[in-house]
Enzyme design. Structure first.
Site, short mmCIF file in Angstrom:
data_model
loop_
_atom_site.label_atom_id
_atom_site.label_comp_id
_atom_site.label_asym_id
_atom_site.label_seq_id
_atom_site.Cartn_x
_atom_site.Cartn_y
_atom_site.Cartn_z
N ARG A 126 -8.02 7.35 -21.59
CA ARG A 126 -8.10 5.87 -21.63
C ARG A 126 -6.91 5.18 -21.00
NH1 ARG A 126 -9.93 7.43 -26.57
NH2 ARG A 126 -12.19 7.36 -26.75
N LYS A 148 -5.90 -2.49 -7.59
CA LYS A 148 -7.32 -2.12 -7.43
C LYS A 148 -7.37 -0.61 -7.21
CE LYS A 148 -9.31 -6.25 -5.28
NZ LYS A 148 -9.97 -6.73 -4.05
N GLU A 190 -2.84 -5.37 8.88
CA GLU A 190 -2.70 -6.04 7.57
C GLU A 190 -1.37 -6.82 7.51
OE1 GLU A 190 -5.31 -6.00 5.65
OE2 GLU A 190 -6.39 -4.13 6.07
N LYS A 232 1.67 -10.25 -0.67
CA LYS A 232 0.54 -9.74 -1.46
C LYS A 232 0.85 -9.86 -2.95
CE LYS A 232 -3.06 -6.49 -2.26
NZ LYS A 232 -3.81 -5.29 -1.90
N GLU A 242 -9.09 -11.73 -8.46
CA GLU A 242 -9.82 -12.29 -7.32
C GLU A 242 -10.85 -13.36 -7.69
OE1 GLU A 242 -10.47 -9.42 -4.30
OE2 GLU A 242 -11.87 -10.68 -3.22
N ARG A 246 -6.87 -14.97 -3.89
CA ARG A 246 -6.83 -13.58 -3.42
C ARG A 246 -7.85 -13.34 -2.31
NH1 ARG A 246 -5.78 -8.18 -7.18
NH2 ARG A 246 -5.78 -6.72 -5.45
N ASN A 250 -8.89 -11.48 2.69
CA ASN A 250 -10.03 -10.96 3.46
C ASN A 250 -10.13 -11.54 4.86
OD1 ASN A 250 -11.10 -9.20 1.45
ND2 ASN A 250 -11.70 -11.04 0.32
N HIS A 253 -11.88 -9.64 7.57
CA HIS A 253 -12.55 -8.50 6.93
C HIS A 253 -14.08 -8.62 6.92
CE1 HIS A 253 -8.55 -7.29 5.84
NE2 HIS A 253 -8.98 -6.24 5.18
N HIS A 257 -15.65 -5.57 8.40
CA HIS A 257 -16.53 -4.68 7.64
C HIS A 257 -17.85 -4.48 8.37
CE1 HIS A 257 -14.27 -5.62 3.64
NE2 HIS A 257 -13.78 -4.55 4.23
N HIS A 270 -10.15 1.19 9.71
CA HIS A 270 -10.27 -0.10 9.03
C HIS A 270 -9.39 -1.16 9.70
CE1 HIS A 270 -10.52 -3.05 5.83
NE2 HIS A 270 -9.21 -3.04 5.75
N1 LIG Z 1 -6.74 -0.65 -3.46
C1 LIG Z 1 -6.66 -1.58 -2.52
O1 LIG Z 1 -6.33 -2.73 -2.78
C2 LIG Z 1 -6.95 -1.19 -1.11
C3 LIG Z 1 -6.60 -2.04 -0.06
C4 LIG Z 1 -6.82 -1.61 1.25
C5 LIG Z 1 -7.39 -0.38 1.47
N2 LIG Z 1 -7.73 0.42 0.44
C6 LIG Z 1 -8.31 1.76 0.65
O2 LIG Z 1 -7.35 2.54 1.35
C7 LIG Z 1 -8.03 3.53 2.11
C8 LIG Z 1 -7.43 3.58 3.48
O3 LIG Z 1 -6.06 3.92 3.36
P1 LIG Z 1 -5.25 4.54 4.59
O4 LIG Z 1 -5.44 3.70 5.78
O5 LIG Z 1 -3.90 4.80 4.09
O6 LIG Z 1 -6.07 5.87 4.90
P2 LIG Z 1 -5.90 7.40 4.45
O7 LIG Z 1 -5.40 7.50 3.08
O8 LIG Z 1 -7.18 8.06 4.78
O9 LIG Z 1 -4.78 7.92 5.46
C9 LIG Z 1 -5.04 7.93 6.84
C10 LIG Z 1 -4.77 9.32 7.45
O10 LIG Z 1 -3.36 9.50 7.59
C11 LIG Z 1 -2.97 10.72 6.96
N3 LIG Z 1 -1.59 10.52 6.51
C12 LIG Z 1 -1.19 9.78 5.46
N4 LIG Z 1 0.14 9.69 5.45
C13 LIG Z 1 0.60 10.41 6.48
C14 LIG Z 1 1.88 10.68 6.98
N5 LIG Z 1 2.98 10.15 6.43
N6 LIG Z 1 1.99 11.47 8.07
C15 LIG Z 1 0.87 11.96 8.68
N7 LIG Z 1 -0.38 11.70 8.27
C16 LIG Z 1 -0.51 10.94 7.17
C17 LIG Z 1 -3.99 10.92 5.88
O11 LIG Z 1 -4.03 12.27 5.45
C18 LIG Z 1 -5.26 10.47 6.59
O12 LIG Z 1 -5.74 11.48 7.42
C19 LIG Z 1 -9.51 3.16 2.09
O13 LIG Z 1 -10.20 4.04 1.22
C20 LIG Z 1 -9.52 1.74 1.54
O14 LIG Z 1 -10.69 1.45 0.81
C21 LIG Z 1 -7.52 0.05 -0.84
ZN LIG Z 2 -7.91 -4.45 4.82
#
Ligand SMILES: NC(=O)c1ccc[n+]([C@@H]2O[C@H](COP(=O)([O-])OP(=O)(O)OC[C@H]3O[C@@H](n4cnc5c(N)ncnc54)[C@H](O)[C@@H]3O)[C@@H](O)[C@H]2O)c1
Ligand SMILES: [Zn+2]
Length: 368
Positions: A126, A148, A190, A232, A242, A246, A250, A253, A257, A270
């Site tokens: 929990r 999130k 971003e 942020k 949100e 917030r 977007n 986005h 998207h 993305h």
């Molecule tokens: N929680 C939130 O508020 C929020 C906001 C934006 C995005 N997201 C989520 O985040 C995800 C995308 O995150 P991301 O862009 O970090 O993608 P990711 O976590 O897939 O990382 C991108 C790639 O880079 C590699 N990588 C990471 N760090 C590295 C490093 N230091 N050196 C070499 N390679 C490295 C990873 O293994 C992966 O292959 C999505 O699932 C999205 O939905 C969440």
């Molecule tokens: Zn984004």
């Protein structure tokens, strides 16, 4: 300049009792001072993926005091593994290790790992403590801040999850040295977004410092990450769940998207889709008379200078865009809600765009 403990900047996310710090610095993965104070007890589970483990897992494990019980889980790499099955592997590891409610999870990786570990922490017994160590620029400026967490479902992205705040975010800037250029540019989308929606001075600073950022100069990155996280954090503190402001996060986005969904996740990153999406939102803002030509030119130039695409995918028609945009979960009733620019550094949420103006933009907008 000397920096005690390698920390270049620290800021605070103000959420009352759930407030937490973001430490930004160099060499943080080989020093434990920015991590140990946030551990709930002696039990630590580091979760990372197969790409990041060989790069940083050992350094992180080595720097933690030997008195702790430190375990690790290495998951496969990729958005397709952001699933409840993989979170199940985290739960399995915690139970097999006999970890109790005073354990701490550490997310070592990009947004995929951060979102899953946050959700595992929110749900294990929990709710237990977790620390974010984001290793992509996108996760450092976006996903690690705001609480999130969650996973994808076969019927929709990020459909299963919870709001759950970390105890601390530790941004190790030197971890970006191994990040592919495309991923760095995606994170810059971003960063630019924060300038567009909230901070004209920051946008000017980005225009002047884009080359240094793309060369991964640590001090310049620290500044960009700190200012992004601050914007942020301020927005999240105002509107944690949100209900209002917030939604400005977007910008770009809704168009973005649509591009991601049409192209299939993974073909456009993305951040790349958000780059083109922000260019589309800026162009629509110009068409509606909210900004002038000079502002539009500056907006497009800064997006392009980050190494991001401006044009939409060649094969995407107006109808492709509209079909995906109508499904956006941000829409209320049947009206399309879009984030538009009033000026560079000032955005608004509007559901008043006349459908024929949007259709004209989608027809005329440049394709790659
Ligand atoms: N929680 C939130 O508020 C929020 C906001 C934006 C995005 N997201 C989520 O985040 C995800 C995308 O995150 P991301 O862009 O970090 O993608 P990711 O976590 O897939 O990382 C991108 C790639 O880079 C590699 N990588 C990471 N760090 C590295 C490093 N230091 N050196 C070499 N390679 C490295 C990873 O293994 C992966 O292959 C999505 O699932 C999205 O939905 C969440
Ligand atoms: Zn984004």
């Amino acid at each position: 300049m000397t920096h005690p403990n390698g920390v270049l900047r620290t800021l605070q996310v103000a959420l009352g009792e759930r407030s937490y710090p973001i430490h930004i610095g160099t060499g943080l993965l080989s020093r434990s001072e920015s991590i140990v104070p946030y551990l709930a007890g002696q039990q630590v589970m580091i979760v990372t993926n197969e790409t990041i483990a060989p790069l940083y897992l050992e350094a992180l494990t080595q720097c933690l005091p030997e008195t702790l019980d430190v375990r690790s889980v290495v998951l496969p790499d990729g958005e397709q593994y952001k699933s409840v099955e993989q979170v199940g592997r985290i739960w399995d590891a915690l139970l097999e290790a006999g970890f109790n409610r005073r354990c701490t999870l550490i997310a070592l990786g990009g947004g995929v790992i951060g979102d899953m570990v946050g959700f595992a922490a929110a749900s294990y017994q929990r709710g237990v403590a977790f620390i974010q160590i984001p290793t992509t620029l996108l996760s450092q400026v976006d996903s690690s801040v705001g609480g999130k967490t969650g996973v994808n479902h076969p019927l929709g992205k990020n459909m299963i999850g919870a709001f759950w705040q970390p105890k601390a975010v530790v941004v190790a800037i030197d971890s970006l040295d191994t990040l592919p250029d495309r991923e760095l540019s995606a994170g810059l989308a971003e960063v630019i977004k924060y300038g567009f929606i909230r901070d004209a001075a920051f946008l000017s600073w980005l225009e002047a410092n884009m080359t240094a950022l793309r060369q991964r100069d640590p001090e310049t990155l620290a500044e960009a990450i700190a200012r992004s996280c601050q914007i942020k954090a301020d927005i999240v503190a105002e509107d944690e769940t949100e209900q209002g402001v917030r939604a400005l996060l977007n910008l770009g986005h809704t168009f973005g998207h649509a591009i991601e969904a049409h192209q299939g996740y993974g073909n456009w990153l993305h951040g790349e889709a958000v780059g083109a999406g922000m260019a589309m939102a800026a162009t629509l803002s110009r068409e509606l008379g909210a900004i002038d030509d000079a502002a539009l030119d500056r907006a497009l130039a800064v997006i392009e200078s980050a190494g991001l695409p401006l044009a939409a995918p060649a094969e995407m028609t107006r109808e492709h865009f509209l079909t995906h945009m109508r499904r956006d979960k941000k829409n209320i009733d049947s009206r399309l809600r879009l984030v538009l620019l009033n000026a560079l550094g000032d955005a608004c949420i509007s559901d008043a765009t006349p459908p024929e103006r949007l259709a004209a933009l989608l027809d005329a907008y440049p394709r790659a």
